[in-house]
Design an enzyme around this catalytic site. Sequence first.
Site, PDB file in Angstrom:
ATOM      1  CD  GLU A 183      -4.652   3.791  -3.894  1.00 41.79           C
ATOM      2  OE1 GLU A 183      -4.262   4.037  -5.111  1.00 41.79           O
ATOM      3  OE2 GLU A 183      -4.298   4.847  -3.078  1.00 41.79           O
ATOM      4  CG  ASP A 200       0.073   1.847 -12.043  1.00 40.28           C
ATOM      5  OD1 ASP A 200      -0.677   2.550 -11.649  1.00 40.28           O
ATOM      6  OD2 ASP A 200      -0.472   0.752 -12.132  1.00 40.28           O
TER       7      ASP A 200
END
Length: 293
Positions: free
Chosen positions: A63, A74
């Site tokens: 990824e 995040d």
Amino acid sequence: MTASPPGAFDLGRTGQVFAAAKSAGRGALVGFLHVGYPDVPQSLRALRALCGSNERPGVDLVEIGMPYSDPMMDGVTVQQAGTRALARGVRTRDAFAAAEAVAATGTPAVVMTYWNLIERYGADRFARDLASAGGSGAITPDLTPDEAAEWLAVSDAHGLDRIFLVSPSSSDERIAATLAACRGWVYATAVMGVTGTRTSVSSAAPELVRRIRAIDPDAVIGVGLGISDGAQAREVTGFADAAIVGSALVRTLLDAEAAGTPDDLEALRRLVANLVDGVRTGAPAAGPRLVTA
């Protein structure tokens, strides 16, 4: 949008990878790193290191993170690396170089990116360039299927997998719509909130996977957010098809830079080996069937 009937889940290219792992009697492993951290050339080395070698197996799918200025999903670790990558001049086109570098190892790669970056680049142009670089698809964490008409069209046109997210708060209706829009696999976020390593796997993860399987028994499911070692990866692949690891891998690069040795990938390789051992020693969950035609 309605859900695909059971058995109709589109494995695409990356779902076939997970199914092949299951046919081999093990779970699959997905590894995340940003392109551009600590710089673009070193990030390409690190991404290739995820893929292992002839002597040491690596992840099943890479990824590739595209750093973004407002990464709402995040956690602190991934944000730190992404912010530094942006400050050092990483660009969208570098993700295509990363996809090409990973694909050259024989390991498939998907890009994880917020929709704004695709939109600014041009959705059709992005899909074309990613496919040309050997990329297999994209994860779009902030794009919902009911707002994804343009991405559905261009990903179809260029043969890319599309991975959407579901969470413990998703309704059954939302899960069904998401499964119908996915090609390859669906990303199940194990916890509410942002990414980051945790000391145990979220108790919400097995229940979310159970709900997904109740809607489509053939759905291919990757579980992420919080996995930090082989033991947790083994636990996840006991009920899901793949364990997704990001923050723990990124942390090895941040620690190397802090130690003044940003070129040292040994800690990264050790962690990959530990994670690989985890997914290869546990009994895989019941899941997708390998399609060979």
